[in-house]
Design a protein around this motif. Structure first.
Motif, PDB file in Angstrom:
ATOM      1  N   ARG A  11       2.672  10.474   2.610  1.00 24.79           N
ATOM      2  CA  ARG A  11       2.182  11.763   2.270  1.00 24.79           C
ATOM      3  C   ARG A  11       1.910  12.398   3.472  1.00 24.79           C
ATOM      4  NH1 ARG A  11      -1.574  11.132  -2.894  1.00 24.79           N
ATOM      5  NH2 ARG A  11      -2.915   9.914  -1.656  1.00 24.79           N
ATOM      6  N   ASN A  15      -5.119  11.884   3.001  1.00 21.08           N
ATOM      7  CA  ASN A  15      -6.156  11.300   3.899  1.00 21.08           C
ATOM      8  C   ASN A  15      -5.582  11.005   5.148  1.00 21.08           C
ATOM      9  OD1 ASN A  15      -8.155  10.980   1.654  1.00 21.08           O
ATOM     10  ND2 ASN A  15      -6.349   9.980   0.733  1.00 21.08           N
ATOM     11  N   THR A  16      -4.611  10.108   5.277  1.00 18.28           N
ATOM     12  CA  THR A  16      -4.140   9.570   6.847  1.00 18.28           C
ATOM     13  C   THR A  16      -3.777  10.828   7.557  1.00 18.28           C
ATOM     14  OG1 THR A  16      -3.346   7.821   5.433  1.00 18.28           O
ATOM     15  CG2 THR A  16      -2.866   7.999   7.963  1.00 18.28           C
ATOM     16  N   ILE A  89      -3.314   1.429   3.549  1.00 11.77           N
ATOM     17  CA  ILE A  89      -3.051   0.052   3.236  1.00 11.77           C
ATOM     18  C   ILE A  89      -2.190  -0.077   1.717  1.00 11.77           C
ATOM     19  CG2 ILE A  89      -4.473  -2.123   2.417  1.00 11.77           C
ATOM     20  CD1 ILE A  89      -6.098  -1.664   4.743  1.00 11.77           C
ATOM     21  N   TYR A  91      -0.727  -3.005  -0.587  1.00 10.13           N
ATOM     22  CA  TYR A  91      -1.054  -4.128  -1.085  1.00 10.13           C
ATOM     23  C   TYR A  91      -1.334  -5.140   0.298  1.00 10.13           C
ATOM     24  CZ  TYR A  91       1.842  -3.203  -5.008  1.00 10.13           C
ATOM     25  OH  TYR A  91       2.103  -2.754  -6.085  1.00 10.13           O
ATOM     26  N   THR A 130      -6.390   4.107   6.089  1.00 11.55           N
ATOM     27  CA  THR A 130      -7.137   4.403   4.866  1.00 11.55           C
ATOM     28  C   THR A 130      -6.746   3.556   3.537  1.00 11.55           C
ATOM     29  OG1 THR A 130      -5.231   5.922   4.033  1.00 11.55           O
ATOM     30  CG2 THR A 130      -6.760   6.910   5.878  1.00 11.55           C
ATOM     31  N   ALA A 133     -10.187   0.299  -1.033  1.00  9.31           N
ATOM     32  CA  ALA A 133     -11.017  -0.556  -0.806  1.00  9.31           C
ATOM     33  C   ALA A 133     -12.326   0.042  -0.332  1.00  9.31           C
ATOM     34  CB  ALA A 133     -10.906  -1.679   0.001  1.00  9.31           C
ATOM     35  N   TYR A 142      -9.567  -7.536   4.549  1.00  9.50           N
ATOM     36  CA  TYR A 142      -8.523  -6.884   5.282  1.00  9.50           C
ATOM     37  C   TYR A 142      -8.670  -6.959   6.759  1.00  9.50           C
ATOM     38  CZ  TYR A 142      -6.998  -4.781   0.920  1.00  9.50           C
ATOM     39  OH  TYR A 142      -6.428  -4.442  -0.550  1.00  9.50           O
ATOM     40  N   THR A 168     -10.930   6.147  -0.417  1.00  7.95           N
ATOM     41  CA  THR A 168     -10.472   7.441  -0.482  1.00  7.95           C
ATOM     42  C   THR A 168     -10.080   8.127  -1.707  1.00  7.95           C
ATOM     43  OG1 THR A 168      -8.202   6.410  -0.049  1.00  7.95           O
ATOM     44  CG2 THR A 168      -9.238   7.203   2.062  1.00  7.95           C
TER      45      THR A 168
HETATM   46  C1  FMN Z   1       1.989   1.283  -2.885  1.00 12.13           C
HETATM   47  C2  FMN Z   1       0.392   1.410  -2.835  1.00 12.13           C
HETATM   48  C3  FMN Z   1      -0.204   0.258  -2.676  1.00 12.13           C
HETATM   49  C4  FMN Z   1      -1.496   0.468  -2.333  1.00 12.13           C
HETATM   50  N1  FMN Z   1      -2.198  -1.038  -2.037  1.00 12.13           N
HETATM   51  C5  FMN Z   1      -3.682  -0.709  -1.645  1.00 12.13           C
HETATM   52  C6  FMN Z   1      -4.247  -1.737  -1.460  1.00 12.13           C
HETATM   53  O1  FMN Z   1      -3.720  -2.975  -1.391  1.00 12.13           O
HETATM   54  N2  FMN Z   1      -5.675  -1.948  -1.081  1.00 12.13           N
HETATM   55  C7  FMN Z   1      -6.244  -0.662  -1.075  1.00 12.13           C
HETATM   56  O2  FMN Z   1      -7.432  -0.527  -0.627  1.00 12.13           O
HETATM   57  N3  FMN Z   1      -5.446   0.456  -1.216  1.00 12.13           N
HETATM   58  C8  FMN Z   1      -4.331   0.618  -1.629  1.00 12.13           C
HETATM   59  N4  FMN Z   1      -3.424   1.741  -2.065  1.00 12.13           N
HETATM   60  C9  FMN Z   1      -4.318   3.124  -1.873  1.00 12.13           C
HETATM   61  C10 FMN Z   1      -4.054   3.460  -0.528  1.00 12.13           C
HETATM   62  O3  FMN Z   1      -4.089   2.731   0.466  1.00 12.13           O
HETATM   63  C11 FMN Z   1      -5.007   4.778  -0.287  1.00 12.13           C
HETATM   64  O4  FMN Z   1      -4.891   5.683  -1.499  1.00 12.13           O
HETATM   65  C12 FMN Z   1      -4.727   5.663   1.117  1.00 12.13           C
HETATM   66  O5  FMN Z   1      -5.767   6.335   1.322  1.00 12.13           O
HETATM   67  C13 FMN Z   1      -3.337   6.628   0.624  1.00 12.13           C
HETATM   68  O6  FMN Z   1      -3.339   7.181   1.881  1.00 12.13           O
HETATM   69  P1  FMN Z   1      -2.558   8.760   2.181  1.00 12.13           P
HETATM   70  O7  FMN Z   1      -3.628   9.431   1.123  1.00 12.13           O
HETATM   71  O8  FMN Z   1      -2.594   9.026   3.484  1.00 12.13           O
HETATM   72  O9  FMN Z   1      -1.448   8.632   1.402  1.00 12.13           O
HETATM   73  C14 FMN Z   1      -2.308   1.580  -2.419  1.00 12.13           C
HETATM   74  C15 FMN Z   1      -1.510   2.621  -2.539  1.00 12.13           C
HETATM   75  C16 FMN Z   1       0.035   2.663  -2.760  1.00 12.13           C
HETATM   76  C17 FMN Z   1       0.770   3.959  -3.109  1.00 12.13           C
END
Ligand code: FMN
Length: 209
Positions: A11, A15-16, A89, A91, A130, A133, A142, A168
């Motif tokens: 994305r 956030n990131t 993060i 999974y 990000t 959690a 983690y 986030t």
């Molecule tokens: C496929 C997938 C797997 C995820 N797995 C985790 C996870 O294991 N632990 C966690 O804390 N968040 C998890 N998340 C949430 C994202 O890490 C979190 O929404 C993050 O801030 C997204 O970053 P972005 O906004 O920059 O895309 C997952 C999100 C997706 C789409």
């Protein structure tokens, strides 16, 4: 000072990316030459184990001989002073795109003779992580794992710093999704209370403060 900023989230404005864009502003304010790259715009794979970088007598020891969209980015990072990067993060791991990148940027730098670095430069690495959690969750589940994942950045001879940004906001309107394990109220409250400070921290990190 050359700084490469690399977004490991698919994305481009979430956030990131928002954190990395603040880091970019900070780095520019300190006079750095900065380039911002979205990893998911590139067509590339992880290490193909061609082992060309381990062949005897090669002219450049720290070089990835596989050619794709990532090749010029790797060269830019090896020539830079700083890499500021980030990944959500997924999974319990960095994103797949980020892990593939990590293999490509660090494997050519690692000696298979004695596991020291063959890289002659010095690149400091900051990694924003990000996640959904909480900080407590990050620390419990983690943190140690992430230190291991990002350990290979040590082959770039610089400091490696991990910066968790927790709990986030994943979507703007949770009511439009099947995401009942999250409280929109809680997510929005945390975002309002904590994300501005995280952006400010990202700016300062970019500025080298
Ligand atoms: C496929 C997938 C797997 C995820 N797995 C985790 C996870 O294991 N632990 C966690 O804390 N968040 C998890 N998340 C949430 C994202 O890490 C979190 O929404 C993050 O801030 C997204 O970053 P972005 O906004 O920059 O895309 C997952 C999100 C997706 C789409």
């Amino acid at each position: 000072m050359k700084t490469i900023i690399l977004n490991g989230s698919p994305r481009k404005n979430w956030n990131t990316a928002q954190l990395l864009k603040e880091a970019k502003k900070g780095a520019e304010s300190a006079g750095a030459e900065v380039e911002y790259i979205d990893l998911y715009d590139l067509n590339y794979n992880g290490c193909r184990s061609c082992l060309a970088c381990k062949r005897s007598g090669i002219a450049e020891p720290c070089k990835c001989y596989w050619k794709d969209d990532l090749s010029p980015v790797l060269e830019k990072i090896w020539q830079a002073d700083r890499l500021i990067t980030g990944s959500p993060i997924y999974y319990g791991q960095p994103t797949g795109g980020f892990r593939s990148f990590l293999e490509r940027i660090t494997f050519p730098a690692m000696s298979y003779n004695d596991y020291t670095s063959v890289f002659k430069g010095h690149v400091d690495v900051d990694v924003f992580l990000t996640m959904n959690a909480t900080l407590e969750g990050y620390q419990q589940m983690y943190e140690k794992k992430m230190e291991e994942y990002f350990g290979p950045f040590g082959f770039l001879n610089g400091k490696v710093r991990l910066i968790p940004v927790c709990d986030t906001l994943q979507v703007k309107d949770y009511s439009k999704y099947e995401m009942k394990s999250f409280s929109e109220e809680h997510k929005k409250a945390v975002h309002a209370a904590e994300f501005p400070a995280a952006l400010e921290m990202a700016y300062k990190i970019g500025a080298g403060e």
